[in-house]
Design a protein around this motif. Structure first.
Motif, PDB file in Angstrom:
ATOM      1  N   ASP A   1       4.288  -4.864  12.783  1.00  0.00           N
ATOM      2  CA  ASP A   1       5.521  -5.134  13.522  1.00  0.00           C
ATOM      3  C   ASP A   1       5.728  -6.394  12.367  1.00  0.00           C
ATOM      4  N   ARG A   2       4.909  -6.696  11.022  1.00  0.00           N
ATOM      5  CA  ARG A   2       5.593  -7.583  10.400  1.00  0.00           C
ATOM      6  C   ARG A   2       6.378  -6.238   9.392  1.00  0.00           C
ATOM      7  N   ILE A   3       5.910  -5.646   8.911  1.00  0.00           N
ATOM      8  CA  ILE A   3       7.886  -4.792   8.550  1.00  0.00           C
ATOM      9  C   ILE A   3       8.358  -4.000   9.326  1.00  0.00           C
ATOM     10  N   GLU A   4       7.937  -3.626  10.703  1.00  0.00           N
ATOM     11  CA  GLU A   4       8.926  -3.102  11.174  1.00  0.00           C
ATOM     12  C   GLU A   4       8.490  -1.850  10.702  1.00  0.00           C
ATOM     13  N   LYS A   5       7.497  -1.073  10.262  1.00  0.00           N
ATOM     14  CA  LYS A   5       6.392   0.235  10.400  1.00  0.00           C
ATOM     15  C   LYS A   5       6.086   0.400  10.472  1.00  0.00           C
ATOM     16  N   PHE A   6       5.913   2.418  10.697  1.00  0.00           N
ATOM     17  CA  PHE A   6       4.772   2.524  10.834  1.00  0.00           C
ATOM     18  C   PHE A   6       3.716   2.792  10.147  1.00  0.00           C
ATOM     19  N   ARG A   7       2.010   2.365  10.404  1.00  0.00           N
ATOM     20  CA  ARG A   7       0.902   2.099   9.250  1.00  0.00           C
ATOM     21  C   ARG A   7      -0.436   3.388   9.673  1.00  0.00           C
ATOM     22  N   ILE A   8      -0.641   4.440   8.979  1.00  0.00           N
ATOM     23  CA  ILE A   8      -1.959   5.498   8.883  1.00  0.00           C
ATOM     24  C   ILE A   8      -2.478   4.538   8.397  1.00  0.00           C
ATOM     25  N   PRO A   9      -4.357   4.863   8.456  1.00  0.00           N
ATOM     26  CA  PRO A   9      -4.962   4.763   7.774  1.00  0.00           C
ATOM     27  C   PRO A   9      -5.344   5.639   6.299  1.00  0.00           C
TER      28      PRO A   9
END
Length: 495
Positions: free
Chosen positions: A33-41
């Motif tokens: 939510d902080r950057i409104e993007k998907f993060r992946i390990p």
């Protein structure tokens, strides 16, 4: 026309934006939510990119900064069969996995073969500064046209092939995460800790090789190696390699008896300890028994007294004068062969060093002095060394022939490492290495010695001599080199 998704590396994670079509990739991702993007390990980089390609999902890979190397190998010795098999097994597992080989079986050369095969920028992670220097020297000789660097001990290089300590690599895990295509973890049993595992978790390296003699950990965290590096793809023991890649060897336990005075003190100390354990309902044989004892010993004066008694019993069994008499006999028997003496505590190391003028190495020995002692030992100026735990791991002693364990822990890893100190053949094709275990009879020494042998061993009692012999279950007949041999109990009262 929609933009292609872009994969970038960001502080130990991956960002995939804008989100690609389809659902094949979604299981790897978490919405931020902080950057409104998907993060992946970052550790899922290889699986993610393979999934995107298999599903014909276009993307721009801006995450990886590792690259291919032109490797000129100047160390063209013929690999042993087990090294060839291990490399092939690792390649069959898509370049991800753990290889379990005993100390002195050529794990460093296997790593060189992996570097040659993948031709990728490489990060090698090792547990000690001594090992870091050993790897650096070996790689410099093997790949003279490739820039080799160091991270740790005051060095902070930026090179295509980098050798780092676990501590330094963990501190800089985020910065290193997308720079190397191949990760090599020497003594990889160190990796699965809360601090060190970030090295693997925050890296996108598609190729990962773990090297160890004993991957298993007492806390069970070795199971995380499957995710951090890969499953065990190849395993050989000292016994399987002896006579070929490693020297033939004998393991000879020697029983000694406490003096009447030592025996009385020992039994008193054990009684104090056991009375407390019984009252506290603690069993040291349980999985967390030792941790419970430590906690309980800090809560009362009785507990502290019990812990002190426990330590006293260990000191009596480990440092009985009968062991020192046997030590001198063994030195006289084998001199001038190179001998390593192992104890479980520094006090005994210094006692032996001062009493018999034998060079000593402990963790307290300054680096420069330790280097000088080891150099003189390698050159043959010194024939004998005594140490506690510092020579267990990461020290190359190529032509040691005799090891004498006066005391130690119940750790299988420590036992394998100490045995490995004498198994290098060097230029001695017919070398026969001997490991002596000097054990105080009717003390916890016996259980400790049995425990470090692992599950493949059993206890045989011979009432006539009161000895315990340890044999592999499956190889009693082939006792010439593999089975434990025994000598009569040594009792200083007989003199």
């Amino acid at each position: 026309m929609s933009r292609s998704s872009k994969l970038t590396y960001d502080r130990g994670t991956l960002i995939l934006h804008p989100p690609p079509k389809g659902k094949a990739w979604i299981d790897f991702a978490t919405w931020d939510d902080r950057i409104e993007k998907f993060r992946i390990p970052a550790i899922y980089y290889h699986s993610l990119t393979q999934t995107l390609k298999e599903n014909d999902i276009p993307f721009i890979d801006s995450a990886k900064e590792f690259f291919s190397l032109e490797i000129v190998n100047c160390d063209e010795k013929t690999p042993y069969i087990h090294q060839q098999e291990a490399l092939q097994a690792w390649k069959n597992a898509n370049g991800r996995g753990v290889v379990v080989l005993p100390t002195a079986a050529g794990k460093t050369y296997l790593a060189q073969l992996a570097i040659i095969d993948t031709k990728q920028t490489t990060l090698i992670v090792v547990p000690t500064l001594d090992l870091m220097q050993q790897w650096y020297a070996q790689l410099e000789m093997a790949f003279p046209k490739t820039k080799i660097g160091l991270l740790g001990g005051g060095s902070h290089d930026n090179t295509p092939v980098l050798v780092s300590t676990y501590h330094s690599a963990a501190i800089h895990a985020t910065a290193l995460g997308n720079l190397y295509g191949l990760l090599i973890f020497d003594e990889c049993h160190h990796l699965p800790t809360d601090f060190f595992q970030a090295i693997a978790e925050e890296s996108i390296a598609p190729y990962r090789l773990g090297l160890t003699a004993t991957p298993e950990r007492g806390d069970g965290s070795h199971r995380h190696l499957d995710k951090l590096i890969g499953k065990v793809v190849y395993r050989k023991t000292s016994k399987e390699l002896s006579g070929d890649a490693l020297a033939e060897y004998k393991v000879i336990p020697i029983k000694v008896q406490l003096t009447p005075e030592e025996k009385e003190k020992y039994q008193t100390a054990i009684q104090i300890r056991n009375d407390f354990l019984r009252q506290a309902k603690i069993s040291l044989s349980s999985m967390d028994g030792w941790q419970q004892f430590i906690k309980a010993s800090a809560r009362s004066s009785q507990g502290r007294r019990a812990m002190l008694a426990h330590r006293e019993s260990k000191e009596i069994a480990g440092g009985t004068s009968a062991k020192l008499r046997v030590l001198i006999q063994l030195i006289e028997e084998h001199y001038p062969d190179k001998i390593l003496i192992f104890t479980n505590d520094n006090a005994t190391v210094y006692r032996i060093s001062q009493q018999y003028l034998i060079p000593a190495i402990t963790h307290q020995t300054p680096v420069k002095e330790r280097h000088q002692i080891l150099t003189k030992y390698r050159q043959g100026d010194y024939k004998i060394l005594v140490a506690s735990h510092v020579l267990n791991e990461g020290v190359d002693v190529p032509d040691a022939k005799i090891a004498i364990i006066l005391s130690g822990t119940g750790s299988t890893r420590e036992y394998i490492q100490r045995l490995g100190r004498i198994l290098r053949k060097a230029n001695q094709k017919e070398k026969l290495a001997i490991l002596y275990e000097v054990i105080a009879e009717n003390t916890t020494d016996e259980k400790t010695a049995a425990r470090r042998k692992g599950e493949g061993y059993q206890v045989d009692k011979k009432p006539s001599q009161g000895q315990i012999l340890l044999y592999p279950h499956h190889d009693r007949q082939n006792s010439t080199l593999k089975a434990a041999e025994s000598k009569p109990p040594y009792n200083q009262n007989d003199e």
